[in-house]
Design an enzyme around this catalytic site. Structure first.
Site, short mmCIF file in Angstrom:
data_model
loop_
_atom_site.label_atom_id
_atom_site.label_comp_id
_atom_site.label_asym_id
_atom_site.label_seq_id
_atom_site.Cartn_x
_atom_site.Cartn_y
_atom_site.Cartn_z
CG HIS A 217 -0.22 0.11 2.53
ND1 HIS A 217 0.33 -0.98 3.16
CD2 HIS A 217 0.04 1.18 3.32
CE1 HIS A 217 0.90 -0.61 4.28
NE2 HIS A 217 0.75 0.70 4.41
CG ASP A 219 1.90 4.95 4.92
OD1 ASP A 219 1.42 3.81 4.77
OD2 ASP A 219 2.80 5.20 5.74
CG HIS A 274 5.22 0.77 2.94
ND1 HIS A 274 4.90 2.06 2.56
CD2 HIS A 274 4.47 0.51 4.04
CE1 HIS A 274 4.00 2.55 3.41
NE2 HIS A 274 3.72 1.63 4.31
NE ARG A 284 7.10 -5.89 12.06
CZ ARG A 284 6.62 -4.70 11.71
NH1 ARG A 284 5.47 -4.27 12.23
NH2 ARG A 284 7.27 -3.94 10.85
#
Length: 309
Positions: A217, A219, A274, A284
């Site tokens: 996508h 941002d 990214h 994470r």
């Protein structure tokens, strides 16, 4: 003379000629390693062909987990759509687009405080799938297949303290200054914007579209208010979790391996598409902090007093 006798005589003459050639020139040489050499050439040629025909699948390591970087910068051309949109804010236009990473901005103590805050908050609620978020500003917390306001939960009184919010504000301020410096913009012309959130990612099966964090996508398309994005990693790739690398798909899948305390910053336009790899084990944790050039989209720092905890 019969035909059969003539054939025998012709064959004898040919055999004699062959013998004479062998005597004159010697036997033809042989190369016992010729087959191995030929096979080696074929293998090397095949590898070269595979390398060049699969160049689109190559990855580059922009920042590995084992490195401790003062700063690493990759400058790329701003996308046309980003340049057009941000031109409405002349004092906020970057000197250059791209991305940067540093391991020297946020201290270990600051990272530890934010990690503990995130763990305590997600203990109150998490997604049924693999991705959970907590937005300190709005209070949005993943809860099963939906969201709740964490500040409405009784147990939240035991999660946050004034010191937590003070550390959060210090970290946000450091990142704010780093983005302004790295992209050459006036710090007074970029503003904290929403959503700014903690994330928790695991290998749990996705239950809703919100759990599918691994899609590529941009941002600026996902969050229209974003002009500059940053992520602070709170856990270590390879130690606390596996998978979960951050990958800029253009060019050549430039990969960032999360490292505790590492900050990546990038312009939020189409020059920086990214995605995050799926986490395969462990957990994470990260904090996304983003900034806008549009003052109408600015938000204030969260304040524990305002939450009446």
């Amino acid at each position: 003379m019969s035909k059969q006798s003539k054939k025998k005589e012709a064959k004898a003459q040919n055999d004699q000629k062959d013998n004479n050639k062998s005597l004159r020139y010697g036997p033809m040489p042989t190369f016992p390693r010729q087959r191995i050499f030929t096979r080696g050439i074929i293998v090397i040629s095949t590898l070269i062909i595979v390398y060049f025909t699969s160049s689109n699948d190559k990855t580059t390591i922009f920042a590995s987990q084992k490195e401790s970087l003062a700063q690493r910068v990759h400058t790329i051309d701003c996308s046309d759509s980003y340049k057009t949109e941000i031109s409405s804010y002349p004092d906020c236009v970057p000197e250059k687009c791209g991305r940067a990473v540093t391991d020297k901005l946020i201290t270990g103590k600051e990272t530890d405080v934010l990690l503990q805050l995130a763990k305590s908050a997600f203990a109150l609620g998490s997604s049924d799938g693999g991705a959970s978020i907590l937005d300190l500003h709005s209070g949005a917390l993943s809860y099963g297949k939906q969201f709740v306001n964490i500040y409405s939960l009784d147990n939240a009184k035991n999660v946050f303290s004034p010191q937590d919010f003070a550390i959060y504000k210090i970290v946000k301020s450091k990142i704010h200054h780093a983005i302004a410096h790295n992209f050459g913009v006036d710090i007074n012309k970029i503003f904290l914007t929403h959503p700014t959130f903690f994330s928790k990612m695991t290998n749990a099966e996705a239950k809703t579209i919100h759990d599918e964090y691994w899609h590529e996508h941009v941002d600026k398309e996902t969050y229209p208010s974003f002009h500059y994005t940053s992520l602070l990693y709170l856990t270590d790739y390879g130690n606390d979790f596996k998978g979960g690398k951050f990958i800029f798909t253009a060019p050549n899948n430039a990969t960032v391996e999360p490292r505790r305390g590492r900050v990546i910053m990038f312009t939020s336009g189409a020059e920086n598409p990214h995605f995050v790899e799926r986490v395969t084990s462990g957990t994470r944790y990260a904090l996304t902090v983003s900034f806008t050039c549009d003052q109408n989209e600015a938000i204030s720092d969260p304040n524990i007093k305002e939450k009446d905890l």
